[in-house]
Every structure is written in C-alpha cells, then in structure tokens.
Design a protein around this motif. Structure first.
Motif, PDB file in Angstrom:
ATOM      1  N   SER A  86      38.118  37.947  50.320  1.00 14.56           N
ATOM      2  CA  SER A  86      37.193  37.818  49.483  1.00 14.56           C
ATOM      3  C   SER A  86      37.384  37.131  48.028  1.00 14.56           C
ATOM      4  N   THR A  87      38.642  36.541  48.028  1.00 12.62           N
ATOM      5  CA  THR A  87      39.040  36.111  46.821  1.00 12.62           C
ATOM      6  C   THR A  87      38.119  34.998  46.067  1.00 12.62           C
ATOM      7  N   SER A  88      37.953  35.268  45.017  1.00 17.66           N
ATOM      8  CA  SER A  88      36.648  33.938  44.325  1.00 17.66           C
ATOM      9  C   SER A  88      37.581  32.961  43.646  1.00 17.66           C
ATOM     10  N   MET A 114      37.542  51.177  56.138  1.00 22.39           N
ATOM     11  CA  MET A 114      37.838  50.857  54.902  1.00 22.39           C
ATOM     12  C   MET A 114      39.251  51.517  54.735  1.00 22.39           C
ATOM     13  N   TYR A 115      40.200  50.413  54.057  1.00 19.88           N
ATOM     14  CA  TYR A 115      41.596  50.931  53.656  1.00 19.88           C
ATOM     15  C   TYR A 115      41.740  50.677  52.267  1.00 19.88           C
ATOM     16  N   ASP A 116      42.495  51.534  51.425  1.00 20.73           N
ATOM     17  CA  ASP A 116      42.900  51.255  50.439  1.00 20.73           C
ATOM     18  C   ASP A 116      44.142  52.052  49.979  1.00 20.73           C
ATOM     19  N   ILE A 117      44.958  51.798  48.862  1.00 14.88           N
ATOM     20  CA  ILE A 117      46.126  52.657  48.796  1.00 14.88           C
ATOM     21  C   ILE A 117      45.632  54.006  48.101  1.00 14.88           C
ATOM     22  N   SER A 118      44.533  54.028  47.417  1.00 10.60           N
ATOM     23  CA  SER A 118      44.080  54.946  46.628  1.00 10.60           C
ATOM     24  C   SER A 118      43.095  55.767  47.725  1.00 10.60           C
TER      25      SER A 118
HETATM   26  N1  LIG Z   1      33.865  41.740  41.870  1.00  9.50           N
HETATM   27  C1  LIG Z   1      33.074  40.795  42.239  1.00  9.50           C
HETATM   28  O1  LIG Z   1      31.851  40.625  41.931  1.00  9.50           O
HETATM   29  C2  LIG Z   1      33.633  39.888  43.234  1.00  9.50           C
HETATM   30  C3  LIG Z   1      32.818  38.918  43.865  1.00  9.50           C
HETATM   31  C4  LIG Z   1      33.370  38.081  44.805  1.00  9.50           C
HETATM   32  C5  LIG Z   1      34.745  38.359  45.469  1.00  9.50           C
HETATM   33  N2  LIG Z   1      35.619  39.079  44.564  1.00  9.50           N
HETATM   34  C6  LIG Z   1      36.952  39.440  44.911  1.00  9.50           C
HETATM   35  O2  LIG Z   1      37.320  40.554  45.646  1.00  9.50           O
HETATM   36  C7  LIG Z   1      38.604  40.970  45.295  1.00  9.50           C
HETATM   37  C8  LIG Z   1      38.450  42.311  44.694  1.00  9.50           C
HETATM   38  O3  LIG Z   1      37.713  42.538  43.527  1.00  9.50           O
HETATM   39  P1  LIG Z   1      37.203  43.692  42.804  1.00  9.50           P
HETATM   40  O4  LIG Z   1      36.409  43.238  41.575  1.00  9.50           O
HETATM   41  O5  LIG Z   1      36.664  44.602  43.760  1.00  9.50           O
HETATM   42  O6  LIG Z   1      38.500  44.327  42.541  1.00  9.50           O
HETATM   43  P2  LIG Z   1      39.024  45.595  42.085  1.00  9.50           P
HETATM   44  O7  LIG Z   1      40.222  45.835  40.984  1.00  9.50           O
HETATM   45  O8  LIG Z   1      37.690  46.444  41.415  1.00  9.50           O
HETATM   46  O9  LIG Z   1      39.252  46.544  43.191  1.00  9.50           O
HETATM   47  C9  LIG Z   1      40.781  46.283  44.096  1.00  9.50           C
HETATM   48  C10 LIG Z   1      40.643  47.504  44.935  1.00  9.50           C
HETATM   49  O10 LIG Z   1      42.185  47.060  45.698  1.00  9.50           O
HETATM   50  C11 LIG Z   1      42.763  48.373  45.810  1.00  9.50           C
HETATM   51  N3  LIG Z   1      44.118  48.060  46.123  1.00  9.50           N
HETATM   52  C12 LIG Z   1      45.121  47.756  45.193  1.00  9.50           C
HETATM   53  N4  LIG Z   1      46.053  47.194  45.993  1.00  9.50           N
HETATM   54  C13 LIG Z   1      46.103  47.624  47.040  1.00  9.50           C
HETATM   55  C14 LIG Z   1      46.966  47.340  48.212  1.00  9.50           C
HETATM   56  N5  LIG Z   1      48.141  47.132  48.239  1.00  9.50           N
HETATM   57  N6  LIG Z   1      46.386  47.806  49.435  1.00  9.50           N
HETATM   58  C15 LIG Z   1      45.081  48.089  49.757  1.00  9.50           C
HETATM   59  N7  LIG Z   1      44.112  48.154  48.417  1.00  9.50           N
HETATM   60  C16 LIG Z   1      44.630  48.057  47.329  1.00  9.50           C
HETATM   61  C17 LIG Z   1      42.494  49.212  44.579  1.00  9.50           C
HETATM   62  O11 LIG Z   1      42.753  50.477  44.795  1.00  9.50           O
HETATM   63  C18 LIG Z   1      41.253  48.678  44.181  1.00  9.50           C
HETATM   64  O12 LIG Z   1      40.139  49.722  44.843  1.00  9.50           O
HETATM   65  C19 LIG Z   1      39.128  39.975  44.549  1.00  9.50           C
HETATM   66  O13 LIG Z   1      40.180  39.032  45.343  1.00  9.50           O
HETATM   67  C20 LIG Z   1      37.823  39.221  43.927  1.00  9.50           C
HETATM   68  O14 LIG Z   1      38.294  37.813  43.689  1.00  9.50           O
HETATM   69  C21 LIG Z   1      35.071  40.023  43.683  1.00  9.50           C
END
Ligand SMILES: NC(=O)c1ccc[n+]([C@@H]2O[C@H](COP(=O)([O-])OP(=O)(O)OC[C@H]3O[C@@H](n4cnc5c(N)ncnc54)[C@H](O)[C@@H]3O)[C@@H](O)[C@H]2O)c1
Length: 283
Positions: free
Chosen positions: A89-91, A1-5
């Motif tokens: 994962s984009t919705s 798992m990768y994240d900036i945070s």
């Molecule tokens: N939440 C849902 O139920 C759901 C369901 C299906 C699809 N999705 C899709 O999943 C994606 C994420 O949704 P979410 O609700 O988890 O969003 P979120 O805002 O909760 O999480 C986004 C994460 O991305 C990280 N991030 C930001 N910039 C980054 C970078 N440059 N590199 C790496 N990580 C970075 C943030 O630190 C955060 O942990 C979206 O595209 C959304 O459409 C979400």
C-alpha cells in the motif's frame, strides 16, 4: 488480516464491521456479497505463516519505511510460493527499493489506495522494473472485481501519479499565498467551488476537450497561453516561508481547530459518501 499486535487486529476487525455496515446503509457496498457475509469471511491472526497460507493476493499495509518494507517483504518472500502476488500500500516508496533481492520479486509491486479508501475507489498499480505483466494483470483484475478503479502505471516513477499531480497543485497553492495573491481560504475555495467539483466527474484531459471544440482546437487556441502561465510559475517553495506558513496555519486552525479535526474528517466522509452516491447514479 495479520498484524504483530492482537489489539490492532481486534480494533481493525471492529472497524471493518462498522465500515461494511456503513457502506451497506449508504448503498455503496462494492461487489455482490452482503455486508454480514463479507464480514464472516474476515479472519485475523498474528501468524504471518497462517495469513499467507494459500494466499492468492496480499495487500501489505504496515509501516511506511524502506527498512521496514524490506524486512516484511523478505519475511513474506520466504513463506510464499510462485502463485502469490505481494502488493504494498506504500504511498511513497517505489517497489524497487524493497523487493530487488527477493526470490519472488516478479510477483511484487505497489498497489496504492487513496485516502479515504472507503469512498475513493482509485488504486494506483505501480510495477518495479522486474514485476511481471501477469502480476500486474492479476492485481488489476482483482481490484476491478472488488469495485476498485485501478490505473496501471507503465513504469515506476517517484510519487506515482496521485502525488505528482497533488504536489504540483500544492506548490502553486503555496506560491499564491506566499506571493500574497490569495488568502489560504480563497485558494481552498478555488478548488472546492471551482476545479474540485469539475474534476469529480472529468479529469484535466477531458476538461480541455470540452472547454473548446475538442482537444486539437484547445491546443491551437490556448496552448500558447498555457505555456506563458506555466513559465511564470515560480520555483518549488521551501514550504518553510515563515509568513506563508503562519498565514496558512492561522487560517486552517481558525476554520478547523485541532480538537475538532475528527468532526471535520467525519463530515468529509459524509460528503464523499453523498458524492459517490451521485456518481453511482450517473453511471
Ligand atoms: N493512512 C492512509 O491514508 C494511507 C493511504 C494510502 C496508503 N497508505 C500506506 O499504508 C501503509 C500503512 O499506513 P497506515 O497509515 O495504516 O499506518 P499505521 O502506522 O496506522 O498502521 C501500521 C500497522 O502495521 C502494524 N505493524 C507494524 N509492524 C508490523 C509487522 N512487522 N508485521 C505486521 N504488522 C505490523 C502496526 O501494528 C499497525 O497496525 C503505509 O505504507 C502507508 O503509506 C496509507
């Protein structure tokens, strides 16, 4: 798992552990690997280069914005070779909007899970016009191997399948309230006590097949009526009709006050776990 945070990674890792244990206790763990062994395979990093090293498949789940998806996909494109498939994962954002100019665009596509993904196994696989069939098939096989139930859209379409169906239903639900036909809680009951449980096992096509003596018989007997009803559905609501909006908000906040919403979400998860156990036992 990768994240900036790094904080997010720590929280995510703790979440993965809790969720694996929860699924294991509920008998809903997918695949064949025990929870502790699966968890020990999860590593976290704030280096994208390290995360992508020798990756076969990447599930991108960062912010839902076209500009952001363009940026993160360009960064990944520069780091991967020919054999890494990049799924988003984009919705709501079709892959063609953020992968067009990438070197490895034939390996890019949308792989959309459904909320809450812990319990709902559906995954929509949506290729861009330039996505290769090999990439689609590779993702479908990976998703099946981890217990997801993928559907492959043959071409890109706005809203994919889940949201097209969901929003059509939402529009009519809204019209039934704004036309003063049903209360918001009764519209929800039409689903929770009627259509919802039925659709938990069989979809709309299987339903019409069973609601007559097969689909051809259904079409002969009922399609004229279906078309009359469809022609009667009004225009797309603005979703700002003041009376309807107030009525829906008042009804929902009385049933589920915002400070109790997390309890209701937890209950929904428990109910879905029980439903998935039932579905598993019927397979
Ligand atoms: N939440 C849902 O139920 C759901 C369901 C299906 C699809 N999705 C899709 O999943 C994606 C994420 O949704 P979410 O609700 O988890 O969003 P979120 O805002 O909760 O999480 C986004 C994460 O991305 C990280 N991030 C930001 N910039 C980054 C970078 N440059 N590199 C790496 N990580 C970075 C943030 O630190 C955060 O942990 C979206 O595209 C959304 O459409 C979400």
């Amino acid at each position: 798992m990768y994240d900036i945070s790094y904080d997010q990674l720590e929280k995510a890792k703790a979440n993965v552990k809790t969720n694996l244990e929860k699924l294991s206790n509920e008998g809903l763990l997918r695949g064949t690997i025990p929870a502790d062994k699966a968890f020990s395979a999860v590593n976290v990093t704030t280096s994208l280069k390290d995360a992508l090293d020798e990756a076969v498949y990447v599930q991108e789940s960062t912010l839902e914005s076209v500009d952001h998806k363009k940026k993160i996909f360009a960064e990944m494109d520069a780091l991967v070779g020919e054999n890494t498939v990049l799924g988003s994962s984009t919705s709501t954002i079709p892959a063609s909007q953020f992968t067009e100019n990438l070197v490895h665009r034939r390996n890019c596509l949308v792989v959309h899970p459904v909320n809450p993904p812990l319990y709902l196994p559906l995954t929509e696989i949506v290729p861009a016009p330039w996505t290769s069939q090999e990439a689609v098939e590779k993702v479908r096989d990976i998703m099946k191997s981890i217990g997801q139930e993928p559907v492959c859209l043959k071409k890109e379409i706005l809203g994919f399948a889940v949201n097209r169906l969901q929003f059509a239903l939402l529009a009519e639900a809204w019209r039934l309230v704004s036309d003063d036909v049903l209360s918001p809680s009764d519209v929800d009951k039409v689903m929770s006590a009627g259509l919802g449980p039925r659709y938990a096992f069989k979809g709309p096509f299987a339903t019409i097949h069973m609601n007559a003596n097969g689909v051809m018989d259904y079409c002969d007997r009922y399609m004229a009526g279906v078309k009359r009803v469809l022609a009667d559905l009004g225009p797309i609501p603005t979703f700002e009709e003041p009376q309807a909006l107030k009525e829906i908000d008042t009804s929902l906040t009385a049933e589920m006050p915002l400070d109790k919403l997390n309890e209701h979400k937890a209950q929904r998860e428990k109910n879905l776990a029980a439903l998935m156990q039932l579905k598993k036992s019927k397979q």
